[in-house]
Design an enzyme around this catalytic site. Sequence first.
Site, PDB file in Angstrom:
ATOM      1  N   THR A   1     -30.228  87.649  25.047  1.00  0.00           N
ATOM      2  CA  THR A   1     -30.231  86.206  25.317  1.00  0.00           C
ATOM      3  C   THR A   1     -30.986  85.550  24.173  1.00  0.00           C
ATOM      4  OG1 THR A   1     -32.287  86.164  26.534  1.00  0.00           O
ATOM      5  CG2 THR A   1     -30.304  86.572  27.803  1.00  0.00           C
TER       6      THR A   1
ATOM      7  N   GLU B   1     -27.153  87.343  31.534  1.00  0.00           N
ATOM      8  CA  GLU B   1     -27.604  88.318  32.526  1.00  0.00           C
ATOM      9  C   GLU B   1     -26.573  88.563  33.621  1.00  0.00           C
ATOM     10  OE1 GLU B   1     -29.274  85.849  31.225  1.00  0.00           O
ATOM     11  OE2 GLU B   1     -31.409  86.272  30.996  1.00  0.00           O
TER      12      GLU B   1
ATOM     13  N   LYS C   1     -40.906  66.404  36.408  1.00  0.00           N
ATOM     14  CA  LYS C   1     -41.572  66.098  37.660  1.00  0.00           C
ATOM     15  C   LYS C   1     -42.373  64.828  37.472  1.00  0.00           C
ATOM     16  CE  LYS C   1     -42.548  68.874  41.468  1.00  0.00           C
ATOM     17  NZ  LYS C   1     -43.352  69.850  42.111  1.00  0.00           N
TER      18      LYS C   1
ATOM     19  N   TRP D   1     -38.846  65.498  41.710  1.00  0.00           N
ATOM     20  CA  TRP D   1     -37.996  66.062  40.677  1.00  0.00           C
ATOM     21  C   TRP D   1     -36.972  65.051  40.188  1.00  0.00           C
ATOM     22  CZ3 TRP D   1     -36.151  71.738  41.840  1.00  0.00           C
ATOM     23  CH2 TRP D   1     -37.272  72.563  41.909  1.00  0.00           C
TER      24      TRP D   1
HETATM   25  P1  ADP Z   1     -29.148  81.231  26.769  1.00  0.00           P
HETATM   26  O1  ADP Z   1     -30.258  81.989  27.396  1.00  0.00           O
HETATM   27  O2  ADP Z   1     -28.936  81.436  25.354  1.00  0.00           O
HETATM   28  O3  ADP Z   1     -29.089  79.775  27.177  1.00  0.00           O
HETATM   29  P2  ADP Z   1     -26.787  81.850  28.307  1.00  0.00           P
HETATM   30  O4  ADP Z   1     -25.601  81.492  27.578  1.00  0.00           O
HETATM   31  O5  ADP Z   1     -26.814  83.077  29.087  1.00  0.00           O
HETATM   32  O6  ADP Z   1     -27.897  81.971  27.312  1.00  0.00           O
HETATM   33  O7  ADP Z   1     -27.182  80.592  29.148  1.00  0.00           O
HETATM   34  C1  ADP Z   1     -27.054  80.544  30.506  1.00  0.00           C
HETATM   35  C2  ADP Z   1     -27.498  79.191  30.967  1.00  0.00           C
HETATM   36  O8  ADP Z   1     -26.613  78.171  30.488  1.00  0.00           O
HETATM   37  C3  ADP Z   1     -27.472  79.047  32.453  1.00  0.00           C
HETATM   38  O9  ADP Z   1     -28.617  79.595  33.065  1.00  0.00           O
HETATM   39  C4  ADP Z   1     -27.399  77.538  32.610  1.00  0.00           C
HETATM   40  O10 ADP Z   1     -28.672  76.943  32.479  1.00  0.00           O
HETATM   41  C5  ADP Z   1     -26.560  77.110  31.433  1.00  0.00           C
HETATM   42  N1  ADP Z   1     -25.173  76.913  31.860  1.00  0.00           N
HETATM   43  C6  ADP Z   1     -24.146  77.766  31.781  1.00  0.00           C
HETATM   44  N2  ADP Z   1     -23.022  77.220  32.252  1.00  0.00           N
HETATM   45  C7  ADP Z   1     -23.332  75.965  32.657  1.00  0.00           C
HETATM   46  C8  ADP Z   1     -22.607  74.876  33.247  1.00  0.00           C
HETATM   47  N3  ADP Z   1     -21.301  74.943  33.494  1.00  0.00           N
HETATM   48  N4  ADP Z   1     -23.297  73.760  33.534  1.00  0.00           N
HETATM   49  C9  ADP Z   1     -24.608  73.650  33.286  1.00  0.00           C
HETATM   50  N5  ADP Z   1     -25.346  74.625  32.728  1.00  0.00           N
HETATM   51  C10 ADP Z   1     -24.718  75.773  32.418  1.00  0.00           C
END
Ligand code: ADP
Length: 542
Positions: free
Chosen positions: A185, A331, A439, A444
């Site tokens: 990640t 993950e 916050k 929130w």
């Molecule tokens: P990184 O850790 O590089 O951001 P990821 O690509 O695994 O790696 O990111 C996952 C995150 O991206 C999710 O936990 C979420 O916060 C965000 N995410 C993924 N898809 C969406 C979506 N459709 N809408 C909003 N947020 C999203």
Amino acid sequence: MLSTMMNTPLTITSLMHFAEKVHGASEIVSVTADNPNHSYTYRDAFARVRKLANALKALGAEQGDRIATLAWNDYRHLELYYAISCSGMVCHTINPRLFPEQLEFIVNHADDRWIFLDVAFVPILEKMQELMPKVKGFVILTDEAHMPETGLRNVHCYETLIADKPDTFDWPQLDENTASAMCYTSGTTGNPKGVVYNHRSTILHVYASSLPEAFNLSSRTVVMPIVPMFHVNGWGLVYSAPMVGAKLVMPGPKMGDGEILCNLINEHKVSASAGVPTVWLALLQYLDSSGQRVPSLERLTVGGAACPQMIIEEFAQKHNVEVQQAWGMTEMSPLGTYNQPRPNELDLPADEFMKNRLKQGRPIFGVDMRIEDEDGNELPWDGKSSGAVKVRGPWITESYYGLDNGGADEDGWFETGDVACMTSDGLMQITDRTKDVIKSGGEWISSIDLENCAVNHPAVAEAAVIGAPHPKWTERPLLLAVLKEGESITQEEMLGWFDGKVAKWWIPADCVFVESLPHTATGKISKKDLREDYQDFKWSDV
Ligand code: ADP
């Protein structure tokens, strides 16, 4: 009582055999740096995969070795996916946009033995090779005619390496829990963390993510994965297309180029594609400026970040293309939820229908999901209660590679870092990320809702909302906006745009117009950097 069923391991090798036998004639089209129009069949691909497996063996690579790739989406990268995993090695896909220190960290942390790279990334690795002493050598993904002059040690040309190898290979019988691939990640905090997939998790993810309620793939789909293969297995499309026999169109280094994407769509009758929102903005802009059409395109999957309403509307209204949102993370292999409209939604008034499209979708079977309050109590799926999203299932990571911390809790739930609410029928809406939550006065505020609202302003190109320290409210939302070229609006106009669209106390307390916003290696806005930059922000009302 035991069943009478066979205990057949779920492996990528069996997927490969099946695809070759049943869908051997399906096509794979690629743009590469050395050939803008490469085309062959699955049958051709898997014959070369066997040559490559022989080449890996000849290089001395062994089962369990991590073999890294730094490459765009194309046929050679696909060959690596299969040859490495089916040989019992681990295909470690690396994001070439990572900062050099992160690249060095993950190559060494994963203990990579060989790095296969596109020509474009040769200069980056030349500078860093001394920092990666355990890497035995490098293979450049091109042919002899396009080999660059390079100072990389123990360097090979991909095409030469496989040319004289036999196209037969005795694949090992693998346990389905054998590691098949890994991906780090991008690490918005601390060092990147490695997630290791196995054959079983990959196959189960492919089954579930191809269903009509998700990517909806079949042999009639022509699919163009824009999501990079270096990021979470290209959302699994490199496995699911061969499973169903879908034609694959791979844009190589041209994934951000609206004109080339449009040409690929029209030339190959692409019907479905998947990528992050920015890619679709580039395509829309090109279509607008050129007047081109994309009649074969039926749907686009958007994930990785929330999809702005404008993208959904413009594709639907101007091009009759359905934009569908999906949510997941490295993950989670990555797919967690997918937003396919249900029959009862089709009769909803347009604004209600749109509200649902802006949500991230319903969990796919296999992903168990719950939302929790700050004390760990489970919250109801009532469309209102918003809390931390936790998930568990066979394609969700239990831990991080080589780390004792992070990963699932003692009950097996993995905390995603996202905050969401769920409707009673399982439609999830992400309202924030735990660490991005604002916050204010103990309540929130959703930064995502505010960002969505801001980018819907016709003059705004990109926007981020962060919580900046405020003497009275602890934090207040601060809007940072990049305007489109040639546009100018005042702060009052910008902030006035939120009137009536969000709760009054959510409206950003201030706004700064900036030239650009900082991005992470996966192209997401880096809120961490913004929070640091604006930690001493002087509010106009204080
Ligand atoms: P990184 O850790 O590089 O951001 P990821 O690509 O695994 O790696 O990111 C996952 C995150 O991206 C999710 O936990 C979420 O916060 C965000 N995410 C993924 N898809 C969406 C979506 N459709 N809408 C909003 N947020 C999203």
